[in-house]
Scaffold this motif. Structure first.
Motif, PDB file in Angstrom:
ATOM      1  N   GLY A  83       0.818  -1.196   0.000  1.00 29.69           N
ATOM      2  CA  GLY A  83       0.000   0.000   0.000  1.00 29.69           C
ATOM      3  C   GLY A  83       0.853   1.247   0.000  1.00 29.69           C
ATOM      4  N   ARG A  84       0.211   2.360  -0.348  1.00 35.33           N
ATOM      5  CA  ARG A  84       0.903   3.652  -0.434  1.00 35.33           C
ATOM      6  C   ARG A  84      -0.069   4.736   0.016  1.00 35.33           C
ATOM      7  N   MET A  85       0.437   5.727   0.810  1.00 42.23           N
ATOM      8  CA  MET A  85      -0.458   6.772   1.311  1.00 42.23           C
ATOM      9  C   MET A  85       0.317   8.010   1.745  1.00 42.23           C
ATOM     10  N   GLU A 126       5.070  10.821   2.324  1.00 43.01           N
ATOM     11  CA  GLU A 126       4.390   9.762   1.594  1.00 43.01           C
ATOM     12  C   GLU A 126       5.033   8.444   2.003  1.00 43.01           C
TER      13      GLU A 126
END
Length: 80
Positions: A35-37, A56
């Motif tokens: 995941g990436r956020m 990030e």
């Protein structure tokens, strides 16, 4: 690819200059992007002690699913 001799790893965090390049590198050696956020604000800075921040994050996972590598690219504050 030979089997890794790594016995156990829970969670490791690395600050990187380019999140895209780091994801590409760790994907090439067998980790998968989980995941990436974006994380922003003073509340997030309380964890790191950096105050107001914009970062990030990408979470990479090992093929066995037991270990994770947290990659962070800071936008604020700037890395010298």
């Amino acid at each position: 690819m030979p089997k890794s001799k790594l016995v156990e790893m829970h969670n490791i965090g690395i600050v990187v200059e380019s999140l895209d390049n780091a994801i590409a590198f760790f994907s090439e050696i067998g980790l998968m992007l989980e995941g990436r956020m974006m994380v922003e604000g003073e509340w997030a800075g309380r964890v790191t002690g950096l105050g107001d921040q914009s970062v990030e994050l990408a979470m990479m996972i090992t093929p066995d699913g037991h270990s994770r590598l947290e990659l962070s690219q800071f936008y604020t504050p700037q890395i010298p």
